[in-house]
Motif scaffolding. Structure first.
Motif, PDB file in Angstrom:
ATOM      1  N   GLY A 103       1.152   1.623   2.989  1.00  0.00           N
ATOM      2  CA  GLY A 103       1.938   1.217   4.225  1.00  0.00           C
ATOM      3  C   GLY A 103       2.469  -0.032   4.260  1.00  0.00           C
ATOM      4  O   GLY A 103       2.502  -0.771   3.142  1.00  0.00           O
ATOM      5  N   ASN A 104       3.136  -0.713   5.463  1.00  0.00           N
ATOM      6  CA  ASN A 104       3.885  -1.715   5.354  1.00  0.00           C
ATOM      7  C   ASN A 104       2.936  -2.901   5.714  1.00  0.00           C
ATOM      8  O   ASN A 104       2.939  -3.292   6.891  1.00  0.00           O
ATOM      9  CB  ASN A 104       4.967  -1.935   6.148  1.00  0.00           C
ATOM     10  CG  ASN A 104       6.184  -0.624   5.714  1.00  0.00           C
ATOM     11  OD1 ASN A 104       6.462  -0.785   4.566  1.00  0.00           O
ATOM     12  ND2 ASN A 104       6.728   0.052   6.534  1.00  0.00           N
ATOM     13  N   LEU A 108       0.503  -7.993   2.351  1.00  0.00           N
ATOM     14  CA  LEU A 108       0.234  -7.351   0.801  1.00  0.00           C
ATOM     15  C   LEU A 108       0.741  -8.635  -0.125  1.00  0.00           C
ATOM     16  O   LEU A 108      -0.133  -8.847  -1.142  1.00  0.00           O
ATOM     17  CB  LEU A 108       1.102  -6.336   0.871  1.00  0.00           C
ATOM     18  CG  LEU A 108       0.863  -5.346  -0.500  1.00  0.00           C
ATOM     19  CD1 LEU A 108       1.306  -3.946  -0.314  1.00  0.00           C
ATOM     20  CD2 LEU A 108       2.296  -5.793  -1.486  1.00  0.00           C
ATOM     21  N   TRP A 109       1.652  -9.081   0.207  1.00  0.00           N
ATOM     22  CA  TRP A 109       2.234 -10.124  -1.057  1.00  0.00           C
ATOM     23  C   TRP A 109       1.397 -11.495  -0.859  1.00  0.00           C
ATOM     24  O   TRP A 109       1.120 -12.060  -2.055  1.00  0.00           O
ATOM     25  CB  TRP A 109       3.554 -10.487  -0.782  1.00  0.00           C
ATOM     26  CG  TRP A 109       4.180 -10.798  -1.848  1.00  0.00           C
ATOM     27  CD1 TRP A 109       4.561 -11.960  -2.522  1.00  0.00           C
ATOM     28  CD2 TRP A 109       5.036  -9.927  -2.995  1.00  0.00           C
ATOM     29  NE1 TRP A 109       5.302 -12.011  -3.580  1.00  0.00           N
ATOM     30  CE2 TRP A 109       5.622 -10.627  -3.936  1.00  0.00           C
ATOM     31  CE3 TRP A 109       5.052  -8.603  -3.079  1.00  0.00           C
ATOM     32  CZ2 TRP A 109       6.412 -10.033  -5.076  1.00  0.00           C
ATOM     33  CZ3 TRP A 109       5.655  -7.824  -4.363  1.00  0.00           C
ATOM     34  CH2 TRP A 109       6.263  -8.821  -5.233  1.00  0.00           C
ATOM     35  N   ARG A 110       0.741 -11.613   0.267  1.00  0.00           N
ATOM     36  CA  ARG A 110       0.000 -12.877   0.301  1.00  0.00           C
ATOM     37  C   ARG A 110      -1.259 -12.695  -0.502  1.00  0.00           C
ATOM     38  O   ARG A 110      -1.949 -13.716  -1.120  1.00  0.00           O
ATOM     39  CB  ARG A 110      -0.083 -13.195   1.923  1.00  0.00           C
ATOM     40  CG  ARG A 110      -1.110 -14.711   2.052  1.00  0.00           C
ATOM     41  CD  ARG A 110      -0.823 -14.837   3.531  1.00  0.00           C
ATOM     42  NE  ARG A 110      -1.834 -14.169   4.258  1.00  0.00           N
ATOM     43  CZ  ARG A 110      -1.372 -13.319   5.331  1.00  0.00           C
ATOM     44  NH1 ARG A 110      -0.211 -13.193   5.308  1.00  0.00           N
ATOM     45  NH2 ARG A 110      -2.131 -12.487   5.967  1.00  0.00           N
ATOM     46  N   GLU A 160      13.612   1.474  -9.919  1.00  0.00           N
ATOM     47  CA  GLU A 160      13.164   0.730  -8.807  1.00  0.00           C
ATOM     48  C   GLU A 160      11.521   1.217  -8.301  1.00  0.00           C
ATOM     49  O   GLU A 160      11.198   2.347  -8.639  1.00  0.00           O
ATOM     50  CB  GLU A 160      14.132   1.174  -7.459  1.00  0.00           C
ATOM     51  CG  GLU A 160      15.425   0.521  -7.557  1.00  0.00           C
ATOM     52  CD  GLU A 160      16.200   0.757  -6.384  1.00  0.00           C
ATOM     53  OE1 GLU A 160      15.503   1.334  -5.658  1.00  0.00           O
ATOM     54  OE2 GLU A 160      17.291   0.652  -6.436  1.00  0.00           O
ATOM     55  N   ASP A 161      10.738   0.206  -7.722  1.00  0.00           N
ATOM     56  CA  ASP A 161       9.551   0.597  -7.328  1.00  0.00           C
ATOM     57  C   ASP A 161       9.757   1.445  -6.136  1.00  0.00           C
ATOM     58  O   ASP A 161      10.457   1.130  -5.180  1.00  0.00           O
ATOM     59  CB  ASP A 161       8.837  -0.595  -7.022  1.00  0.00           C
ATOM     60  CG  ASP A 161       8.403  -1.588  -7.971  1.00  0.00           C
ATOM     61  OD1 ASP A 161       7.535  -1.319  -8.861  1.00  0.00           O
ATOM     62  OD2 ASP A 161       9.093  -2.483  -8.328  1.00  0.00           O
ATOM     63  N   LEU A 162       8.817   2.354  -6.045  1.00  0.00           N
ATOM     64  CA  LEU A 162       8.454   3.461  -4.953  1.00  0.00           C
ATOM     65  C   LEU A 162       8.132   2.578  -3.708  1.00  0.00           C
ATOM     66  O   LEU A 162       8.368   3.138  -2.404  1.00  0.00           O
ATOM     67  CB  LEU A 162       7.823   4.643  -5.241  1.00  0.00           C
ATOM     68  CG  LEU A 162       8.661   5.314  -6.211  1.00  0.00           C
ATOM     69  CD1 LEU A 162       7.586   6.677  -6.586  1.00  0.00           C
ATOM     70  CD2 LEU A 162       9.747   5.859  -5.700  1.00  0.00           C
ATOM     71  N   VAL A 163       7.049   1.832  -4.047  1.00  0.00           N
ATOM     72  CA  VAL A 163       6.454   1.162  -2.826  1.00  0.00           C
ATOM     73  C   VAL A 163       6.192  -0.370  -3.275  1.00  0.00           C
ATOM     74  O   VAL A 163       6.162  -0.777  -4.375  1.00  0.00           O
ATOM     75  CB  VAL A 163       4.840   1.730  -2.668  1.00  0.00           C
ATOM     76  CG1 VAL A 163       5.029   2.886  -1.981  1.00  0.00           C
ATOM     77  CG2 VAL A 163       4.035   1.755  -3.867  1.00  0.00           C
ATOM     78  N   GLN A 164       6.062  -1.432  -2.393  1.00  0.00           N
ATOM     79  CA  GLN A 164       5.809  -2.763  -2.745  1.00  0.00           C
ATOM     80  C   GLN A 164       4.464  -3.033  -3.338  1.00  0.00           C
ATOM     81  O   GLN A 164       4.408  -4.171  -4.024  1.00  0.00           O
ATOM     82  CB  GLN A 164       5.966  -3.623  -1.257  1.00  0.00           C
ATOM     83  CG  GLN A 164       7.202  -3.825  -0.980  1.00  0.00           C
ATOM     84  CD  GLN A 164       8.079  -4.610  -1.910  1.00  0.00           C
ATOM     85  OE1 GLN A 164       7.722  -5.918  -2.143  1.00  0.00           O
ATOM     86  NE2 GLN A 164       9.026  -4.075  -2.413  1.00  0.00           N
ATOM     87  N   TYR A 165       3.463  -2.274  -2.962  1.00  0.00           N
ATOM     88  CA  TYR A 165       2.359  -2.257  -3.879  1.00  0.00           C
ATOM     89  C   TYR A 165       2.411  -2.369  -5.503  1.00  0.00           C
ATOM     90  O   TYR A 165       1.821  -3.409  -5.929  1.00  0.00           O
ATOM     91  CB  TYR A 165       1.308  -1.367  -3.538  1.00  0.00           C
ATOM     92  CG  TYR A 165       0.077  -1.152  -4.275  1.00  0.00           C
ATOM     93  CD1 TYR A 165      -0.771  -2.153  -4.397  1.00  0.00           C
ATOM     94  CD2 TYR A 165      -0.116  -0.077  -5.064  1.00  0.00           C
ATOM     95  CE1 TYR A 165      -2.032  -2.018  -5.059  1.00  0.00           C
ATOM     96  CE2 TYR A 165      -1.280  -0.214  -6.005  1.00  0.00           C
ATOM     97  CZ  TYR A 165      -2.235  -1.234  -5.733  1.00  0.00           C
ATOM     98  OH  TYR A 165      -3.319  -1.247  -6.956  1.00  0.00           O
ATOM     99  N   VAL A 368      -7.043   6.057   4.952  1.00  0.00           N
ATOM    100  CA  VAL A 368      -7.614   4.920   3.866  1.00  0.00           C
ATOM    101  C   VAL A 368      -6.520   4.370   3.137  1.00  0.00           C
ATOM    102  O   VAL A 368      -6.456   3.304   2.566  1.00  0.00           O
ATOM    103  CB  VAL A 368      -8.630   5.677   3.031  1.00  0.00           C
ATOM    104  CG1 VAL A 368      -8.058   6.710   2.192  1.00  0.00           C
ATOM    105  CG2 VAL A 368      -9.361   4.668   2.144  1.00  0.00           C
ATOM    106  N   ASP A 369      -5.336   5.239   2.945  1.00  0.00           N
ATOM    107  CA  ASP A 369      -4.357   4.806   2.299  1.00  0.00           C
ATOM    108  C   ASP A 369      -3.333   4.135   2.955  1.00  0.00           C
ATOM    109  O   ASP A 369      -2.051   3.669   2.684  1.00  0.00           O
ATOM    110  CB  ASP A 369      -3.709   6.076   1.338  1.00  0.00           C
ATOM    111  CG  ASP A 369      -4.435   6.482   0.185  1.00  0.00           C
ATOM    112  OD1 ASP A 369      -5.266   5.373  -0.640  1.00  0.00           O
ATOM    113  OD2 ASP A 369      -4.757   7.339   0.015  1.00  0.00           O
ATOM    114  N   PHE A 370      -3.381   4.325   4.316  1.00  0.00           N
ATOM    115  CA  PHE A 370      -2.382   3.534   5.149  1.00  0.00           C
ATOM    116  C   PHE A 370      -2.868   2.691   6.323  1.00  0.00           C
ATOM    117  O   PHE A 370      -2.585   2.696   7.342  1.00  0.00           O
ATOM    118  CB  PHE A 370      -1.506   4.811   6.030  1.00  0.00           C
ATOM    119  CG  PHE A 370      -0.483   5.602   5.150  1.00  0.00           C
ATOM    120  CD1 PHE A 370       0.842   5.228   5.186  1.00  0.00           C
ATOM    121  CD2 PHE A 370      -0.820   6.273   4.324  1.00  0.00           C
ATOM    122  CE1 PHE A 370       1.759   5.848   4.469  1.00  0.00           C
ATOM    123  CE2 PHE A 370       0.148   7.264   3.546  1.00  0.00           C
ATOM    124  CZ  PHE A 370       1.350   6.653   3.904  1.00  0.00           C
TER     125      PHE A 370
END
Length: 371
Positions: A103-104, A108-110, A160-165, A368-370
């Motif tokens: 999810g968004n 995540l990046w932090r 390209e990445d499909l997700v930011q993860y 659990v994944d979102f």
């Protein structure tokens, strides 16, 4: 004495690592320090034990953990724990902590990059540190469709990445190599982790719900002849511990995967889920469709999947459909050369995954994944 710091111990992979250590190394010359988000060590201990109960550990095994094993902290605020003097006695690290949400998640990046880099820099100052195992993801390689990705291949920058993860996991690997050249750094990239060979989805329903969703809908964006590289979490944990504690290892990068020979075709997942449910497989009714076609039938989701947010379901289909369409396999020769066993095929424990998710709706399982 080996002193092992494990991050992410309240999660799926980190919990499996602690489970493996408690089963295989209890009573041996090993001390555990577990990083966990909590207000107090007592609350952190409760979080860890609550997670480990999902892995079927006995009260006696759990009793070996106390508040002294807890390092209260959060990778989003690394200054809160990196000053702890116990870190100076650590000999081994297994860094499982990350926001693995597709999810968004705004943190995540932090967490996955900034906090993880600060943590690695702190551990690079520990003179007695022998190994730092960092858990990435095989999908961070951005593999080409219908390919076998080998361990000596560079990541595909043209994709390209499909997700930011996945982007965050690749970024932190590169940053640690750049900023921590003296860290005994080893990257382990698991392929797709689904279930537990003995406990099914009791520890976590992560990813497994995607297969159930596609089978209920009787359509998805991949072909039934496509395959997926799935490993169970207990195999992943065993490999991580062995990579961490082996006296010598030859490489600084490993795939934890089932390899070319044991990838699971989607038609086999259909067959074994049907067998576990005592129903017929959908192979003759299945349709490969585009995301746009899935979007056009969104009004049917609630009738088929139960009460759900069709926007979240569509987002899940777009993300996981993108991964499923890749039909990629990850070479695992380096582990085999170490004498590691191959993982059990997904089909050998699908029945346990079905049994431990029975009665739960797709929206319940997918949360659990979102996060």
């Amino acid at each position: 004495m080996k002193s092992i710091l494990i991050t992410g111990a309240s999660g799926f992979v980190g919990g499996a690592v602690v489970e493996y250590l408690l089963r295989q190394y209890q009573g041996k010359d090993i001390n555990l320090l577990l990083l966990v988000r909590a207000e107090t060590p007592l609350a952190g201990l409760a979080r860890i034990k609550n997670n480990l109960e999902k892995f079927g550990l006995t009260a006696e095994q759990l009793s070996s953990l106390s508040e002294t094993n807890i390092l209260v902290g959060d990778l989003s605020e690394p200054d809160g724990f990196t000053q702890d003097s116990r870190l100076d006695n650590i000999t081994h690290v297994i860094n499982c902590a990350a926001i693995a949400s597709f999810g968004n998640n705004p943190a995540l990046w932090r967490v996955n990059v900034d906090g993880s880099l600060a943590f690695a820099k702190r551990m690079a100052k520990v003179t007695g540190l022998q190994r730092f195992i960092h858990v990435g993801t095989a999908m961070a390689s951005m593999p080409d469709k219908d390919s076998v990705f080998y361990e000596d291949m560079p990541d595909n920058e043209h994709n390209e990445d499909l997700v930011q993860y996945t982007a965050s996991k690749r970024a932190i690997e590169n940053l640690i190599r750049e900023h921590c050249p003296t860290l005994p750094f080893v990257v382990a990239r698991p392929s797709i982790i689904v279930g537990h060979t003995q406990l099914g989805c009791r520890p976590s329903s992560s990813i497994f719900w995607v297969f159930l969703m596609a089978l209920k809908l009787k359509k998805f964006t991949c072909q039934l002849n496509d395959s997926i590289d799935v490993i169970p979490v207990d195999y992943c944990a065993m490999v991580l511990v062995n990579l961490c504690l082996s006296a010598t290892i030859k490489h600084s990068f490993y795939h934890i995967s089932c390899g070319e020979e044991r990838c699971t075709p989607f038609y086999a997942i259909d067959e074994f889920v049907a067998k576990a449910n005592n129903t017929s497989a959908i192979i003759n009714d299945y349709q490969q469709v585009s995301y746009e076609e899935m979007s056009g039938s969104r009004k049917q989701f609630k009738d088929i999947l139960g009460p759900c947010n069709d926007k979240i379901i569509l987002r899940a289909i777009k993300l996981y459909g993108g991964f499923a369409e890749l039909n990629v396999k990850f070479d695992n020769q380096r582990l085999l050369d170490m004498g590691m066993p191959r993982p059990m095929p997904f089909t050998t424990y699908i029945d346990k995954c079905v049994n431990t998710t029975r009665g739960l709706s797709i929206p319940e399982l997918m949360m659990v994944d979102f996060k």
